[in-house]
Design a protein around this motif. Structure first.
Motif, PDB file in Angstrom:
ATOM      1  N   GLU A1445       0.834  -1.215   0.000  1.00 59.59           N
ATOM      2  CA  GLU A1445       0.000   0.000   0.000  1.00 59.59           C
ATOM      3  C   GLU A1445       0.863   1.257   0.000  1.00 59.59           C
ATOM      4  O   GLU A1445       0.544   2.229  -0.659  1.00 59.59           O
ATOM      5  CB  GLU A1445      -0.944  -0.020   1.205  1.00 59.59           C
ATOM      6  CG  GLU A1445      -2.092  -0.997   1.004  1.00 59.59           C
ATOM      7  CD  GLU A1445      -3.291  -0.690   1.880  1.00 59.59           C
ATOM      8  OE1 GLU A1445      -3.411   0.473   2.290  1.00 59.59           O
ATOM      9  OE2 GLU A1445      -4.075  -1.606   2.143  1.00 59.59           O
ATOM     10  N   ARG A1446       1.961   1.190   0.757  1.00 65.34           N
ATOM     11  CA  ARG A1446       2.780   2.418   0.842  1.00 65.34           C
ATOM     12  C   ARG A1446       3.349   2.777  -0.540  1.00 65.34           C
ATOM     13  O   ARG A1446       3.555   3.948  -0.854  1.00 65.34           O
ATOM     14  CB  ARG A1446       3.908   2.268   1.871  1.00 65.34           C
ATOM     15  CG  ARG A1446       4.819   1.076   1.633  1.00 65.34           C
ATOM     16  CD  ARG A1446       5.802   0.865   2.821  1.00 65.34           C
ATOM     17  NE  ARG A1446       6.399  -0.451   2.811  1.00 65.34           N
ATOM     18  CZ  ARG A1446       7.324  -0.862   1.954  1.00 65.34           C
ATOM     19  NH1 ARG A1446       7.748  -0.037   1.013  1.00 65.34           N
ATOM     20  NH2 ARG A1446       7.830  -2.083   2.013  1.00 65.34           N
ATOM     21  N   GLN A1449       0.226   4.483  -2.243  1.00 63.51           N
ATOM     22  CA  GLN A1449      -0.389   5.674  -1.646  1.00 63.51           C
ATOM     23  C   GLN A1449       0.142   6.963  -2.261  1.00 63.51           C
ATOM     24  O   GLN A1449      -0.608   7.870  -2.593  1.00 63.51           O
ATOM     25  CB  GLN A1449      -0.147   5.698  -0.119  1.00 63.51           C
ATOM     26  CG  GLN A1449      -1.009   4.718   0.669  1.00 63.51           C
ATOM     27  CD  GLN A1449      -2.486   4.977   0.512  1.00 63.51           C
ATOM     28  OE1 GLN A1449      -2.890   6.108   0.265  1.00 63.51           O
ATOM     29  NE2 GLN A1449      -3.303   3.944   0.648  1.00 63.51           N
ATOM     30  N   LEU A1452      -1.389   7.513  -5.733  1.00 68.90           N
ATOM     31  CA  LEU A1452      -2.787   7.155  -5.966  1.00 68.90           C
ATOM     32  C   LEU A1452      -3.543   8.254  -6.726  1.00 68.90           C
ATOM     33  O   LEU A1452      -4.104   8.032  -7.796  1.00 68.90           O
ATOM     34  CB  LEU A1452      -3.483   6.849  -4.625  1.00 68.90           C
ATOM     35  CG  LEU A1452      -4.909   6.326  -4.712  1.00 68.90           C
ATOM     36  CD1 LEU A1452      -4.945   4.991  -5.423  1.00 68.90           C
ATOM     37  CD2 LEU A1452      -5.496   6.158  -3.311  1.00 68.90           C
ATOM     38  N   PHE A1484      -7.173   0.991  -2.517  1.00 76.40           N
ATOM     39  CA  PHE A1484      -6.096   1.659  -1.756  1.00 76.40           C
ATOM     40  C   PHE A1484      -6.521   3.016  -1.230  1.00 76.40           C
ATOM     41  O   PHE A1484      -5.689   3.833  -0.856  1.00 76.40           O
ATOM     42  CB  PHE A1484      -4.866   1.814  -2.666  1.00 76.40           C
ATOM     43  CG  PHE A1484      -4.375   0.505  -3.181  1.00 76.40           C
ATOM     44  CD1 PHE A1484      -3.518  -0.294  -2.429  1.00 76.40           C
ATOM     45  CD2 PHE A1484      -4.799   0.029  -4.422  1.00 76.40           C
ATOM     46  CE1 PHE A1484      -3.089  -1.518  -2.912  1.00 76.40           C
ATOM     47  CE2 PHE A1484      -4.378  -1.191  -4.896  1.00 76.40           C
ATOM     48  CZ  PHE A1484      -3.499  -1.968  -4.134  1.00 76.40           C
ATOM     49  N   SER A1485      -7.851   3.267  -1.204  1.00 78.19           N
ATOM     50  CA  SER A1485      -8.291   4.625  -0.890  1.00 78.19           C
ATOM     51  C   SER A1485      -8.535   4.839   0.604  1.00 78.19           C
ATOM     52  O   SER A1485      -8.940   5.918   1.006  1.00 78.19           O
ATOM     53  CB  SER A1485      -9.576   4.914  -1.665  1.00 78.19           C
ATOM     54  OG  SER A1485     -10.571   3.997  -1.234  1.00 78.19           O
ATOM     55  N   ASP A1487      -6.667   5.182   3.375  1.00 77.32           N
ATOM     56  CA  ASP A1487      -5.908   6.202   4.131  1.00 77.32           C
ATOM     57  C   ASP A1487      -6.210   7.612   3.635  1.00 77.32           C
ATOM     58  O   ASP A1487      -6.036   8.588   4.354  1.00 77.32           O
ATOM     59  CB  ASP A1487      -4.395   5.929   3.997  1.00 77.32           C
ATOM     60  CG  ASP A1487      -4.043   4.619   4.707  1.00 77.32           C
ATOM     61  OD1 ASP A1487      -4.954   4.077   5.373  1.00 77.32           O
ATOM     62  OD2 ASP A1487      -2.914   4.135   4.556  1.00 77.32           O
ATOM     63  N   ASP A1488      -6.621   7.699   2.408  1.00 77.30           N
ATOM     64  CA  ASP A1488      -6.877   9.034   1.847  1.00 77.30           C
ATOM     65  C   ASP A1488      -8.321   9.071   1.359  1.00 77.30           C
ATOM     66  O   ASP A1488      -8.616   9.404   0.215  1.00 77.30           O
ATOM     67  CB  ASP A1488      -5.890   9.243   0.674  1.00 77.30           C
ATOM     68  CG  ASP A1488      -5.776  10.732   0.338  1.00 77.30           C
ATOM     69  OD1 ASP A1488      -6.441  11.528   1.028  1.00 77.30           O
ATOM     70  OD2 ASP A1488      -5.060  11.068  -0.609  1.00 77.30           O
TER      71      ASP A1488
END
Length: 1645
Positions: A1445-1446, A1449, A1452, A1484-1485, A1487-1488
């Protein structure tokens, strides 16, 4: 404000009514109705205002608005405001009368509005309309019509107005000059009269119960006078019909005295119209109403009119009704009602008129009269009660009518009579007999019917009669005593045979009803019914017809069931037996079908049932009566051979049970005297009867047969016939034939202990006495075929009787040799050119039974028998099923006869062999068969080898070796059959293998092995038979080689030499196929020899080549290939060079020589290496300038690599090359793969092009010499030979080979190949990869593309990870990102993306590197068509699942924003890839979340609209993306919908789906309404029609579900303007959606 907006919406929609598309108009109408549901008053006012303001709007557009108003009024009539009703009434009244001309569609629409309002506001409507209905002024057409329609739709409201309307209307009738006005007045008067009648009929519910008929009588009569006296005479047919339709209902309301007064004029006036009008329904309907009205007032005038009425109405029924024209059928109904009315009042006169018509010569008159009779019988029962005898007597003539239509009508009359008690009267029985006669008509196969209007019905007379009889028996209780037991009279007469099934069913039903009434009710009372058949007659008849159980609609079941019901009446002792046996017999019929029932077994069951019946009765007097009745019935079955034959068997069985010897002899004598000897079935039946009788009465039977020959009857027959010389011989022979056959049946049936002693003394003596005729003391043999066949059959039965007799071993049959000799004579007498009779077959079957009896045949007799039979069957012409003079209709019969004859021959020879089961006996048998086996005629060989195979199989099956003895003739016999394994006939080849198989097993038995011993080598022969089915030389050769191997290993050493010598002799066999078996041995010898040839290899090679060209024989070619192989093992380089020097394309002989080099792996490997070196040494092609095409150039193949490629193909196509190919797998694969790569688009040199064209014009064409095809084929054969057939198949089924040869799709073909290699040839890849890596820096673009494509696809499989190749291949792909060739860059990205599916667990490790490659790919500058970007998006979608994921991110939002423009790209591939990638990014959304949620909202409308994308793959991508976005949208309902409705396998109802989506959107995000609408507005300009249509629909649904609180967000004016603009779209589907949405906007006003 809101009102003005609704008005604006309505106005917009009404403006659009000018649209020419009917579907759009329909949608506008629906939208107006929708608006009207919300705001009926407002919409009705808007429509009113619009129509008033747009005075010039053309009427078709006004109609749409008026229809919408009608619907709104109808749906909201209960709540409609009085003032609005007034407005609507005023508008509709004006619209209706604006034009003085009649404009039907427009004015009708306005009139309908008034009628709709009149449901509740009748007074207001009348107030308005009556203003336009002024005395003395002719009203508007539609004013009158509106009155009429109102009177129907609101009877109680309207009738009170009718008196004044009629008062005003009457003077106007005289003013009406135009036909349409007169018609509408008639229409009004008709409906007024009907309304008044309804009102008067429901006075209890009426608002004014004081209203009476006479309130209107005078006005109606005044109107009637105008209509009848003036308008009815008009020349316009439509007007006359309108008058007639009105006069009918008016007649009910006229004053009685006036009606009575008018009838003398009225009825003739109406009747006269029949002549003027083809369509009579309206006239008949009106006439019926007038007649009913006049009967109601008790009119006396009808009497005078009756003749005219009957005379006019009768032809109406005689003209047949056409079912395809409903009005003609309705007319018939009305005319029949008229007859009912008249018959009730004047029964005598109506009958007096009708009954003479039954004698008419005109068929239609008779049929029509019968139809009327049926109607009268059914509808006037009380009036006809006393007329029944008269009516019955008048039916005598119709009962004799032969016309089918009349018959059908008569059956229908009989049915009516039955229901009303006519058939209980004297004369009723004649009716029933008639019905049964019709049931007995032959049931025709349904013919294709000509469309005959006269046809009463399409069913046949027979089927109607059957149904009628059954209905009368089962549903009309009063008929029970009429039908029972009367119907039994029809069971025994033969002429009613076809009616038996329905008769039996009806009788069974009636009998069961009688049984229910009381214990003995079903007993047949013979004292009261003298005509009934006796129990013996019934039993005989029902039993005999049961023998053919499926004839006549399954007659057997019905007959047996009736028999069961009658058990008590037949004999009281049968109850228990029949209750048990009959159901099981019925069950047997029902379990089988006509095709699968075994007739013999069925007859045996019935005869056993008869035996048990006779035993149960055990009353000799009863049995004597029974058998006498059976004999009496015999003659009635002439013409029914099968049933008669069975009856004979029944007589035999019954005579057997009879204890009275005198009766037995008397009946046998009678049978012999009355038999019809010229019929085969009769002869057979009589003989069966004698045989069965002999079981219990042998002495009497034999005595009676001898007596008959001595009797005067026989002598008289002979004497009588000798007067007519021609007939005499024939008839006498037939009698003799029958007597001979009787003896045979007696011998086979009679008890063995009694019959054996009588066979030679009595039976044979008499048989030969009849067979041989003496003329002047010299024996003359008959030529009569029947007599011959009967003699043969009889002797066969006698032989069987002796064989089956208990004392068979002791019985010495002294006349055996004489009988065999007689059979041989018969066989010899048969012609050899054709098989016309079964004499041969029957004679051989007889001999088969004779030869096993004692004593043995002498050797000469045996030899003559065998040779005669073989010659008689084997020498027949090729197809004995067909005569020379053409194929007869009995060809299938002849074929069966031939098969039976061959089987009889086999059985006879087996029977003879059985008596000498030794090698000597076998040798003796094949001494006779040998010449036939070697015959040069195919059919003789075929039959002889087939017979041989059967004999050897029989010998092996019966063999029982007690001491080990030599099978001295094995070699000779194998030599006889083994060359035949290559015979030109497939069946001979198959049977020859069977012969060799049996011989080898016989040898093993003689060697001492057990009978059930299985030898694998010999068993292998069975498997080889498959290879002999097709006459393919190579397959036959291979199979013969294997057979030779088995034979060689299994034949004992002392016999091997004789076998080999015989094989060599086989080389000279004229059948070229058979010489192949010998070449097997020759090849074996050649392999044993050492090298003898040392020099002049090239010369020898060319000589071999030229010899092959001269002689194209299989064994020559094989020998030559062997020689080439020996030479090559000594001098491989010279042989290779010499062969490479051959002209291209290689001819078949050169190819064969190349293939011979594949025989031994070591040698083959060395030759393959030499050829690989020659492929790689030279450049693959040379550039050549094309002068004609200016500066372009073409690539021309170099000859040496091309020849070497062809040679590789030939060697590797030989199966033996497998081991060598495996050893050189990687170098061969890489060289050929790159050879394919370098030859795509490469041409042949000019010299070879012309040569290839020449060679392809000769036949057969070798193979294509085209460089690329040649390389592809060689690669395919290399894979197949290298054990990778699965790869070849997989690539072929995916179309990969064709793709490889295509310049545009070459890389796709390579990918298919790489995938197949990864799946099916993984262990081969490390060496292949190692050999391919250097080519990534090749100067040839094509080789870099090929290698990159191959590696890219390898990364799609986990095999690269397993083989530790991942890093190598991945690094090579990353290194290609800067390649000058765009295709290489794209393929490299594809490869990196493929790691996600090939080695997903490695993606995280290399995540950053892979992601960087993809983002770089999206930003590729040298990518005019976005191909690299497309690949980058597709690959990134695949990688996302496996990246950290990192890693994602940080990029993205960058990626999401970068791909958004592609959603609406013109390229479907870009739309699909970008949407799929967007769906994948949603994972992957988290965290944001907010920032990405914004991206989802930005794309939501686009994704939903693209569900209507023209490309299915884009739709699929949208479904996926929406399913992925669902969980991030914070609305559970929406998420569930996306998951359920957008599954890939599920079809989507888009409108319904969008409706639900918008409901959820407006519940969860009402504040988004404006944003969603604005995004949709953008798509109003889309190029895709479906999306342009979806956008306004989307808005419509949003509006439908939004709460009132959030409506303010929308800029309504902007929205309505945009929709208004879109309402002018060229596509009707778009305009329809806009109209629908405009209707919905009422929600947010």
């Amino acid at each position: 404000m809101m009102e003005s907006r609704i008005k604006r919406l309505a106005t917009t929609l009404m403006d659009a009514t000018t649209d020419k598309d009917p579907l759009v108009q329909e949608q506008i109408y629906n939208a107006l109705c929708y608006l009207g549901e919300s705001e009926p008053e407002e919409i009705l006012h808007s429509c009113d205002e619009y129509l008033r303001q747009h005075d010039k709007l053309a009427y078709p557009h006004r109609v749409i608005i008026l229809k919408a108003m009608e619907t709104v009024v109808k749906n909201n009539i209960a709540s409609l405001d009085k003032s609005t009703a007034k407005v609507v009434i005023f508008l509709a009244s004006n619209e209706m009368t604006k034009s003085k001309e009649v404009i039907r569609e427009w004015q009708q629409a306005a009139s309908s509005v008034l009628v709709a309002v009149g449901q509740r506001f009748i007074n207001k409507v009348m107030e308005e309309v009556l203003t336009k209905f002024q005395p003395g002024i002719l009203p508007h057409y539609f004013i009158v019509q509106t009155f009429a329609n109102l009177s129907v739709s609101n009877v109680f409201g309207m009738v009170p107005f009718l008196n004044s309307i009629l008062g005003t209307m009457l003077p106007m009738l005289g003013m009406a000059k135009q036909d349409h006005m007169k018609s509408v007045f008639c229409y009004a008067l008709q409906h007024f009269s009907e309304s008044i009648q309804e009102y008067l009929a429901n006075l209890d519910k009426a608002p004014d119960p004081t209203v009476r008929k006479d309130t209107f009588s005078n006005e109606i009569f005044s109107a009637y006078e105008v209509l009848f006296n003036s308008w009815l005479q008009h020349r316009e047919a439509k007007l006359r019909l309108a008058v007639v339709e009105a006069v009918g209902p008016m007649s009910y309301l006229m004053p009685s005295e006036k009606l009575e007064e008018q009838l003398p004029k009225l009825i003739p006036g109406i009747l006269a119209l029949y002549k003027k009008h083809a369509e009579a329904f309206y006239i008949s309907k009106s006439l019926c109403q007038i007649l009913e009205a006049s009967v109601n007032i008790g009119s006396r005038s009808l009497d005078v009119q009756l003749d005219a009425l009957l005379g006019t109405l009768h032809p109406q029924i005689c003209a047949p009704a056409d079912p395809s024209v409903p009005l003609t059928v309705k007319n018939h109904t009305e005319v029949l009602r008229c007859f009912t009315v008249l018959a009730c009042s004047f029964p005598d006169r109506v009958l007096a008129f009708l009954l003479p018509k039954l004698e008419s010569s005109n068929e239609r008159t008779r049929v029509g009269t019968l139809l009327i009779m049926r109607q009268i019988i059914n509808s006037t029962p009380s009036q006809m009660e006393i007329k029944k005898p008269f009516i019955l007597s008048s039916m005598k003539l119709p009962l004799q009518d032969s016309n089918d239509k009349v018959k059908r009508a008569v059956v229908q009359v009989i049915s009516a009579m039955a229901h009303h008690g006519y058939l209980e009267q004297p004369g009723g029985e004649a009716m029933m007999e008639y019905l049964v006669r019709q049931c007995a008509l032959p049931s025709e196969a349904p013919k294709k019917q000509t469309p005959d209007a006269d046809d009463l019905t399409s069913d046949s007379v027979q089927s109607i009669s059957v149904n009628t009889l059954f209905l009368l028996s089962t549903t009309v209780d009063r008929m029970n005593n009429v039908l029972w037991p009367y119907l039994l009279e029809f069971v025994t007469p033969i002429q009613f045979t076809n009616a038996l099934t329905p008769l039996c069913k009806s009788l069974m039903y009636l009998a069961m009803k009688k049984q229910e009434e009381g214990e003995n009710a079903s007993l047949i009372r013979y004292d009261l019914n003298g005509n009934l058949p006796s129990p013996y007659a019934l039993t005989t008849r029902l039993l005999v017809v049961s023998s053919q159980p499926y004839a006549g609609d399954c007659r057997g079941t019905a007959a047996l069931r009736l028999l069961s019901v009658l058990q008590y009446s037949v004999h009281p002792a049968l109850e228990q037996l029949w209750s048990k046996r009959v159901p099981s017999l019925v069950e047997h019929i029902e379990e089988n079908t006509e095709k699968c029932l075994c007739q013999k077994e069925w007859e045996e069951k019935l005869l056993l049932f008869l035996q048990e019946t006779l035993a149960a009765v055990s009353d000799n007097t009863w049995i004597c009566h029974f058998v006498t009745e059976m004999c009496r019935q015999l003659n009635s079955y002439n013409g029914f051979p099968l049933e008669k034959n069975f009856l004979y068997k029944c007589i035999g069985t019954t005579l057997g049970a009879c204890t009275s010897k005198d009766l037995v002899q008397k009946q046998l004598q009678e049978l012999l005297e009355t038999a019809r000897y010229h019929e085969e079935a009769e002869r057979e039946g009589l003989a069966s009867c004698f045989g069965i009788c002999a079981i219990n009465h042998l002495e009497e039977t034999l005595a009676k047969l001898e007596d008959f020959v001595r009797s005067d009857v026989f002598k008289k027959s002979v004497g009588l016939f000798s007067i007519f010389k021609d007939r005499s011989d024939n008839e006498v022979e037939k009698i003799k034939s029958t007597l001979i056959l009787c003896y045979g049946f007696v011998a086979v049936h009679a008890p063995k202990e009694l019959v054996l002693s009588r066979i030679e003394a009595d039976i044979l003596k008499n048989i030969f006495q009849y067979f041989n005729t003496k003329v002047l003391g010299i024996k003359v043999e008959t030529k009569d075929l029947t007599l011959k066949l009967c003699l043969i059959r009889s002797i066969c039965m006698i032989s069987q009787a002796i064989y089956n007799g208990g004392k068979c071993g002791d019985f010495v049959f002294s006349r055996k040799a004489e009988l065999v000799a007689q059979m041989v004579e018969f066989i010899k007498a048969e012609p050899l050119d054709a098989m016309r009779t079964p004499v041969r077959q029957r004679a051989m079957v007889t001999c088969t039974y004779l030869v096993v009896l004692e004593p043995h045949l002498s050797d000469p007799d045996r030899t003559e028998l065998i040779d005669t039979c073989l010659a008689s069957v084997l020498a027949l012409p090729p197809d004995p099923g067909q005569e020379r003079d053409g194929i007869g209709g009995d060809a299938p019969h002849k074929e069966i006869l031939y098969g039976d004859t061959l089987s009889a021959l086999k059985d006879l020879l087996k029977s003879l062999l059985q008596r000498n089961l030794t090698p000597h006996g076998l040798q003796d048998m094949f001494a006779h068969l040998g010449p036939w086996i070697k015959s040069n005629k195919e059919q003789e060989r075929q039959r002889a080898v087939e017979v041989s195979a059967a004999l050897l199989d029989f010998y092996l099956g019966k063999l029982n070796v007690s001491t080990v003895i030599p099978f001295y003739n094995l070699g000779v016999l194998i030599a006889l059959f083994s060359p035949r394994c290559s015979d030109s006939l497939a069946s001979v080849r198959q049977h020859a293998v069977d012969c060799v198989y049996c011989l080898l097993y016989i040898q093993l038995c003689y060697e001492g092995f057990a009978r059930d011993h299985t030898d694998e080598m010999v068993e292998g022969l069975k498997a080889l038979k498959k290879g002999l089915e097709e006459p393919d030389f190579t397959v036959l050769f291979h199979t013969c080689h294997n057979i030779a191997m088995v034979v060689g290993k299994r034949v004992p050493p002392d016999q091997l030499m004789s076998l080999l010598l015989a094989m060599f002799e086989g080389l000279a066999d004229p059948d070229k196929n058979c010489s192949r078996a010998a070449t097997v041995m020759i090849n074996s010898l050649l392999k044993e020899r050492g090298s003898v040839l040392q020099e002049k290899v090239p010369d020898i090679m060319s000589i071999i080549h030229s010899k092959l060209q001269e002689v194209d024989e299989e064994h020559v070619r094989k020998a030559a290939q062997q020689t080439v192989y020996i030479l090559a093992s000594q001098h491989k380089s010279v042989v290779v060079s010499s062969l490479l020097g051959s002209a291209l394309p290689f001819d078949s002989h050169t190819c064969a020589m190349w293939r011979s080099l594949a025989a031994e792996p070591t040698l083959t490997s060395q030759i393959l290496e030499q050829l690989l070196e020659k492929v790689n040494r030279d450049v693959p092609y040379k550039e050549s300038k094309c002068f004609l095409l200016g500066s372009g150039s073409e690539r021309i193949a170099t000859p040496l690599p091309l020849a070497a490629t062809c040679a590789l193909y030939e060697i590797m196509s030989a199966p033996e090359s497998g081991a060598a190919v495996l050893g050189l797998y990687a170098p061969l694969f890489v060289t050929l793969l790159l050879r394919v790569s370098c030859t795509v688009g490469v041409q042949l040199p000019k010299s070879l092009q012309s040569r290839e064209r020449r060679s392809s014009s000769l036949s057969p064409a070798p193979r294509s010499l085209h460089p690329c095809s040649c390389a592809v084929e060689t690669l395919k054969v290399m894979l197949a030979r290298g054990g990778s057939e699965a790869v070849t198949r997989a690539v072929g089924s995916a179309g990969g080979w064709d793709l490889m040869a295509s310049p545009e799709r070459h890389h796709d073909g390579i990918a298919v190949l790489a995938g197949a290699m990864a799946r099916h040839a993984g262990p081969r890849l490390p060496l292949i990869v190692k050999n391919l890596v250097p080519t990534l820096s090749s100067v040839f673009d094509s080789q870099r593309i090929t290698t990159t494509a191959f590696f890219a696809e390898l990364l799609n499989s986990n095999v690269v990870n397993d083989l530790m190749l991942l890093e190598t291949v991945m690094d090579n792909m990353t290194g290609r990102q800067k390649d000058p060739c765009m295709l290489v860059r794209m393929l490299a990205l594809r490869g990196l993306g493929n790691i996600s599916s090939g080695s997903p667990e490695k993606v995280r490790k290399h995540g950053a590197k892979l992601l960087a490659s993809m983002v770089n790919g999206m930003d590729d500058k040298d990518d005019p068509h976005n191909l690299v970007a497309l690949e980058a998006m597709s690959s990134l979608s695949k990688l996302l699942d496996h990246l950290e994921e990192r890693d994602i991110q940080s990029m993205l939002l960058h990626i999401a924003i970068r791909i958004r423009p592609f959603f609406d790209s013109e390229q479907p591939g870009l739309r699909q890839s970008s949407i799929v990638l967007f769906g994948n990014l949603t994972k992957f959304s988290e965290d944001d979340c907010e920032a990405f949620f914004e991206q989802i909202l930005n794309g939501l409308v686009t994704l939903l609209l693209h569900l209507q994308d023209p490309k299915p793959e884009v739709v699929k991508a949208c479904k996926f993306a929406l399913r992925m976005c669902g969980p991030n949208m914070g609305c559970e309902g929406l998420c569930d919908m996306f998951l359920n409705h957008l599954r890939e396998d599920r079809s989507l109802h888009y409108g319904e789906f969008m409706n639900n989506v918008c409901k959820h959107l407006m519940q969860s995000y009402p504040e988004m309404l404006n944003r969603l609408i604005l995004t949709n507005l953008f798509y109003f300009k889309s190029n895709w029609v479906d999306i342009r249509a979806a956008a306004p629909m989307f808005i419509g649904f949003l509006v439908l579900h939004v709460d009132e609180d959030h409506c303010q967000q929308v800029d309504l004016d902007q929205l309505i303007s945009a929709l208004n603009l879109l309402l002018k779209d060229p596509v009707p589907a778009v305009r329809m959606k806009v109209a629908e949405t405009l209707g919905r906007l009422v929600r947010i006003l």
